[in-house]
Write an enzyme that holds these catalytic residues in place. Structure first.
Site, PDB file in Angstrom:
ATOM      1  N   GLY A 125      73.475  32.332  44.530  1.00 28.99           N
ATOM      2  CA  GLY A 125      72.760  31.031  45.063  1.00 28.99           C
ATOM      3  C   GLY A 125      71.475  30.771  45.343  1.00 28.99           C
ATOM      4  O   GLY A 125      70.896  31.897  45.254  1.00 28.99           O
ATOM      5  N   GLN A 128      63.346  27.897  49.089  1.00 30.99           N
ATOM      6  CA  GLN A 128      63.261  29.373  48.545  1.00 30.99           C
ATOM      7  C   GLN A 128      62.267  29.440  47.619  1.00 30.99           C
ATOM      8  O   GLN A 128      61.480  30.583  47.387  1.00 30.99           O
ATOM      9  CB  GLN A 128      64.670  30.243  48.300  1.00 30.99           C
ATOM     10  CG  GLN A 128      65.651  30.568  49.492  1.00 30.99           C
ATOM     11  CD  GLN A 128      66.631  31.256  48.754  1.00 30.99           C
ATOM     12  OE1 GLN A 128      67.755  30.619  48.459  1.00 30.99           O
ATOM     13  NE2 GLN A 128      66.733  32.475  48.952  1.00 30.99           N
ATOM     14  N   CYS A 170      70.381  38.278  50.533  1.00 36.41           N
ATOM     15  CA  CYS A 170      69.519  37.129  50.499  1.00 36.41           C
ATOM     16  C   CYS A 170      68.420  37.551  49.655  1.00 36.41           C
ATOM     17  O   CYS A 170      67.551  38.294  49.635  1.00 36.41           O
ATOM     18  CB  CYS A 170      68.891  36.256  51.704  1.00 36.41           C
ATOM     19  SG  CYS A 170      67.938  34.911  51.504  1.00 36.41           S
ATOM     20  N   LEU A 171      68.160  36.458  48.485  1.00 36.79           N
ATOM     21  CA  LEU A 171      66.768  36.760  47.398  1.00 36.79           C
ATOM     22  C   LEU A 171      65.587  36.732  48.435  1.00 36.79           C
ATOM     23  O   LEU A 171      64.600  37.445  47.705  1.00 36.79           O
ATOM     24  CB  LEU A 171      66.882  35.744  46.381  1.00 36.79           C
ATOM     25  CG  LEU A 171      68.183  35.906  45.312  1.00 36.79           C
ATOM     26  CD1 LEU A 171      68.082  34.965  44.444  1.00 36.79           C
ATOM     27  CD2 LEU A 171      68.244  37.039  44.880  1.00 36.79           C
ATOM     28  N   HIS A 202      75.757  29.951  53.615  1.00 41.75           N
ATOM     29  CA  HIS A 202      74.504  30.675  53.662  1.00 41.75           C
ATOM     30  C   HIS A 202      73.335  29.601  52.960  1.00 41.75           C
ATOM     31  O   HIS A 202      72.235  29.606  53.446  1.00 41.75           O
ATOM     32  CB  HIS A 202      74.747  31.796  52.848  1.00 41.75           C
ATOM     33  CG  HIS A 202      73.420  32.430  52.514  1.00 41.75           C
ATOM     34  ND1 HIS A 202      73.441  33.896  52.950  1.00 41.75           N
ATOM     35  CD2 HIS A 202      72.338  32.326  51.918  1.00 41.75           C
ATOM     36  CE1 HIS A 202      71.929  34.487  52.726  1.00 41.75           C
ATOM     37  NE2 HIS A 202      71.638  33.294  51.814  1.00 41.75           N
ATOM     38  N   GLU A 203      73.665  28.966  51.938  1.00 38.07           N
ATOM     39  CA  GLU A 203      72.646  28.008  51.092  1.00 38.07           C
ATOM     40  C   GLU A 203      72.416  27.084  51.836  1.00 38.07           C
ATOM     41  O   GLU A 203      71.342  26.544  51.901  1.00 38.07           O
ATOM     42  CB  GLU A 203      73.250  27.878  49.871  1.00 38.07           C
ATOM     43  CG  GLU A 203      73.541  29.123  48.825  1.00 38.07           C
ATOM     44  CD  GLU A 203      72.370  29.747  48.547  1.00 38.07           C
ATOM     45  OE1 GLU A 203      71.239  29.847  48.858  1.00 38.07           O
ATOM     46  OE2 GLU A 203      72.685  31.239  48.617  1.00 38.07           O
ATOM     47  N   HIS A 238      69.829  27.389  54.641  1.00 37.29           N
ATOM     48  CA  HIS A 238      68.284  27.548  54.097  1.00 37.29           C
ATOM     49  C   HIS A 238      67.837  26.033  54.302  1.00 37.29           C
ATOM     50  O   HIS A 238      66.672  26.003  54.403  1.00 37.29           O
ATOM     51  CB  HIS A 238      68.418  27.881  52.593  1.00 37.29           C
ATOM     52  CG  HIS A 238      68.347  29.266  52.443  1.00 37.29           C
ATOM     53  ND1 HIS A 238      67.385  30.200  52.786  1.00 37.29           N
ATOM     54  CD2 HIS A 238      69.438  30.257  51.735  1.00 37.29           C
ATOM     55  CE1 HIS A 238      67.484  31.648  52.464  1.00 37.29           C
ATOM     56  NE2 HIS A 238      68.807  31.453  51.932  1.00 37.29           N
TER      57      HIS A 238
HETATM   58 NI    NI Z   1      69.584  33.316  51.018  1.00 42.27          NI
END
Ligand code: NI
Length: 176
Positions: free
Chosen positions: A49, A54, A103-104, A145-146, A149
């Site tokens: 995701g 981000q 998480c990236l 989660h996404e 963000h």
């Molecule tokens: Ni994330």
């Protein structure tokens, strides 16, 4: 299309609220390019995701796509590819579930997070059409989660315990 730099924990943009998009805006070339960049960036990082903030774009767009045998989430079942614009969550089941999340924007780390297990999401698709989806189990966690963000919220804000948080390599070592 291009692979963009992923902002990391500590960058204030990850903590800001993203703005909603007008359906007409979605038809612009600029938006098509942004979506392409988001896909390229997510795929190159082996993510499941990615949210627009981000990569520094404070817009309410999130991608979710669990590929087959993702190395970051080997247990996760393959999913369709979803583009969520202006998503809104309704909790359908108060029962919660816990999963290890990564998480990236927080590379190398993982933490255990508790979230509702079944949700409904209302959103616009990439063509600007109003859509609705009901998701459950791990996919519901990924969606939440996404979407977090887009509100400047990261999984580290929701850890079950600071003890269930650490570097993936160390955690894997303990589980051997
Ligand atoms: Ni994330």
């Amino acid at each position: 299309m291009a692979i963009r730099e992923i902002l990391r924990l500590g960058n204030p943009k990850l903590r800001q609220k993203a703005r909603a998009l007008d359906p007409v805006e979605l038809k612009s070339e600029q938006m098509k390019k942004l979506l392409g960049d988001m896909y390229d960036t997510m795929h190159s990082s082996k993510g499941i995701g990615l949210a627009a903030p981000q990569i520094g774009e404070l817009l309410q767009i999130a991608l979710i796509e669990i590929g087959e045998n993702n190395p970051r989430y080997p247990q996760a079942r393959k999913s369709e590819s979803y583009v969520l614009v202006n998503p809104k969550i309704t909790i359908l089941d108060d029962q919660t579930q816990e999963f290890w999340e990564g998480c990236l924007s927080i590379p190398g780390l993982r933490g255990r997070v508790s979230r509702p297990r079944k949700i409904k999401v209302n959103f616009l698709d990439d063509q600007g059409n109003p859509s609705e989806l009901i998701v459950e189990d791990f996919l519901a966690t990924v969606f939440q989660h996404e979407i977090d963000h887009l509100n400047g919220v990261l999984y580290v804000d929701k850890l079950v315990s600071s003890l269930d948080f650490g570097f993936s390599e160390e955690l894997d070592e303990q589980l051997k």
